[in-house]
Design a protein around this motif. Structure first.
Motif, PDB file in Angstrom:
ATOM      1  N   ASN A  33       1.823  -0.196   0.332  1.00  0.00           N
ATOM      2  CA  ASN A  33       1.472  -1.421  -0.382  1.00  0.00           C
ATOM      3  C   ASN A  33       1.122  -1.004  -1.799  1.00  0.00           C
ATOM      4  O   ASN A  33      -0.016  -0.653  -2.101  1.00  0.00           O
ATOM      5  N   THR A  34       2.119  -1.004  -2.668  1.00  0.00           N
ATOM      6  CA  THR A  34       1.913  -0.495  -4.025  1.00  0.00           C
ATOM      7  C   THR A  34       0.934  -1.357  -4.814  1.00  0.00           C
ATOM      8  O   THR A  34       0.193  -0.842  -5.654  1.00  0.00           O
ATOM      9  N   ALA A  35       0.902  -2.646  -4.541  1.00  0.00           N
ATOM     10  CA  ALA A  35      -0.036  -3.521  -5.251  1.00  0.00           C
ATOM     11  C   ALA A  35      -1.472  -3.147  -4.916  1.00  0.00           C
ATOM     12  O   ALA A  35      -2.342  -3.099  -5.801  1.00  0.00           O
ATOM     13  N   ALA A  36      -1.745  -2.880  -3.640  1.00  0.00           N
ATOM     14  CA  ALA A  36      -3.097  -2.507  -3.224  1.00  0.00           C
ATOM     15  C   ALA A  36      -3.492  -1.145  -3.807  1.00  0.00           C
ATOM     16  O   ALA A  36      -4.632  -0.947  -4.247  1.00  0.00           O
ATOM     17  N   ILE A  37      -2.547  -0.205  -3.810  1.00  0.00           N
ATOM     18  CA  ILE A  37      -2.836   1.116  -4.384  1.00  0.00           C
ATOM     19  C   ILE A  37      -3.136   0.980  -5.870  1.00  0.00           C
ATOM     20  O   ILE A  37      -4.088   1.586  -6.385  1.00  0.00           O
ATOM     21  N   ALA A  38      -2.345   0.178  -6.573  1.00  0.00           N
ATOM     22  CA  ALA A  38      -2.550  -0.017  -8.008  1.00  0.00           C
ATOM     23  C   ALA A  38      -3.922  -0.610  -8.289  1.00  0.00           C
ATOM     24  O   ALA A  38      -4.629  -0.176  -9.216  1.00  0.00           O
ATOM     25  N   ARG A  39      -4.319  -1.584  -7.488  1.00  0.00           N
ATOM     26  CA  ARG A  39      -5.633  -2.216  -7.670  1.00  0.00           C
ATOM     27  C   ARG A  39      -6.764  -1.206  -7.453  1.00  0.00           C
ATOM     28  O   ARG A  39      -7.682  -1.111  -8.260  1.00  0.00           O
ATOM     29  N   ASP A  40      -6.665  -0.431  -6.379  1.00  0.00           N
ATOM     30  CA  ASP A  40      -7.749   0.500  -6.058  1.00  0.00           C
ATOM     31  C   ASP A  40      -7.794   1.695  -7.015  1.00  0.00           C
ATOM     32  O   ASP A  40      -8.860   2.263  -7.246  1.00  0.00           O
ATOM     33  N   ALA A  41      -6.634   2.081  -7.552  1.00  0.00           N
ATOM     34  CA  ALA A  41      -6.586   3.230  -8.469  1.00  0.00           C
ATOM     35  C   ALA A  41      -6.788   2.819  -9.922  1.00  0.00           C
ATOM     36  O   ALA A  41      -6.962   3.686 -10.792  1.00  0.00           O
TER      37      ALA A  41
END
Length: 382
Positions: free
Chosen positions: A198-206
């Protein structure tokens, strides 16, 4: 201690790619002890060849036709591959080209010498290679990268290894402009081990852009740290998952980037064990050609899924992995859901228990020892 590796020397030129510390250089010294060797970690040699790539051609001109030449850390000067290509075509020299990253090779447009060289991979140590030294708990805790496995203080070496990765593979290749963002990304990506991406979730958390995450994931794949596992479109359900899962190459790396070095916690074990099984399959496939393709299958409308579906020609084998020590009938839920997959030849559960048996509907339930034996003896499909 030196372990006998699954890797076998081919008859023609090849690339051998693998994480730093997996033993590529050690293996090639044993396999080709008399070969002419160019180690591009030798800074003097690196500087000379970087300044004058034609020097490489002059140096190999003395090698007898048909002999072997080893180039270690070839990704440091990808332009040498032009001369390698010429020497293979004109003089039938054989090259062993070792590297810890495919990034610069790919970006240089080398295309692995247009098929003139095989592409091989060296993986962390497998259970078969470790033999009586294998310890599953230790493999899940610290991984089996030889550099780490051979150390007295594996946790300390593993911690240093992750810093080496950032310094040597990322900063040295100038692969990312924002190293701080990449450092934040790594532990978030480690949390996605054995999970659907889930690239969107990774982007948000990072705290980085989604497009940046996509580039970071490509770096992990190019530097052989992690790789996606595609979803199988078996059309057994109206809706099936299509996004890939992410698997790191070694359990120790997953834990190290999260700064976890103690005993494996219960909540970690499932994903680590699943990833370890995939690592065994991929490593043995290098030598035995167990499968042509590997994927996972899952239905979107439920929690039903199968961890790994292997295809060899027109046949399939479905594998479910469970970290539990006791068998439960829920383990076979996904395997029963794929029973109508055309060409399905075998269904297997791998778990941490001790009893091997077959269910009434033909599903094999294997302890890890049985799984090891099937890989070692080439009986995964039989």
């Amino acid at each position: 201690m030196l372990y006998e590796r699954l890797t076998r020397l081919p008859e023609r030129s090849f690339f051998l790619l693998g994480l730093r510390g997996t033993g590529k250089s050690t293996w090639i010294r044993s396999a080709l002890p008399s070969a002419v060797r160019f180690d591009l970690l030798d800074e003097a040699l690196f500087t000379d060849l970087l300044g004058d790539p034609a020097l490489f051609g002059r140096m190999v001109s003395a090698v007898e036709t048909g002999d072997w030449v080893v180039v270690d850390e070839v990704q440091r000067i990808p332009s040498l591959l032009n001369e390698v290509h010429r020497q293979i075509a004109d003089r039938d020299l054989r090259f062993a080209l070792l590297g810890s990253s495919a990034r610069k090779l790919k970006s240089a447009g080398t295309n692995l010498l247009g098929g003139r060289a095989l592409r091989m991979a060296m993986h962390p140590l497998t259970a078969a290679e470790l033999s009586s030294d294998f310890d599953l708990d230790e493999a899940l805790r610290h991984g089996t990268i030889p550099l780490v496995w051979a150390a007295r203080d594996r946790g300390e070496v593993l911690s240093s290894y992750t810093q080496l990765y950032l310094r040597e593979e990322i900063r040295a290749e100038a692969a990312v402009r924002n190293l701080a963002g990449f450092v934040r990304f790594l532990p978030v990506a480690a949390l996605m081990h054995a999970q659907q991406l889930n690239t969107a979730a990774i982007a948000r958390d990072a705290g980085v852009a989604r497009s940046t995450v996509e580039g970071y994931l490509e770096i992990l794949e190019d530097t052989l740290v992690a790789a996606p596992l595609p979803a199988l479109e078996a059309k057994l359900r109206v809706r099936e998952r299509r996004r890939p899962k992410l698997y790191w190459a070694d359990p120790g790396l997953v834990r190290a980037v999260k700064r976890q070095f103690g005993p494996v916690a219960a909540e970690e074990r499932g994903a680590l064990f699943e990833g370890w099984v995939l690592g065994q399959l991929r490593a043995h496939n290098e030598r035995q050609r167990l499968y042509d393709e590997i994927a996972y299958w899952a239905a979107t409308e439920s929690s039903i899924e199968v961890d790994f579906v292997l295809r060899r020609e027109d046949k399939y084998a479905a594998i479910e992995v469970k970290a539990a020590e006791r068998y439960n009938t829920s383990f076979v839920k996904g395997l029963r859901a794929v029973v109508d997959l055309p060409g399905l030849a075998r269904r297997i559960v791998i778990y941490r228990g001790r009893r091997a048996f077959r269910t009434e509907d033909g599903i094999d339930v294997w302890p890890i020892e049985t799984f090891h034996g099937a890989l070692r003896d080439g009986e995964l499909w039989s």
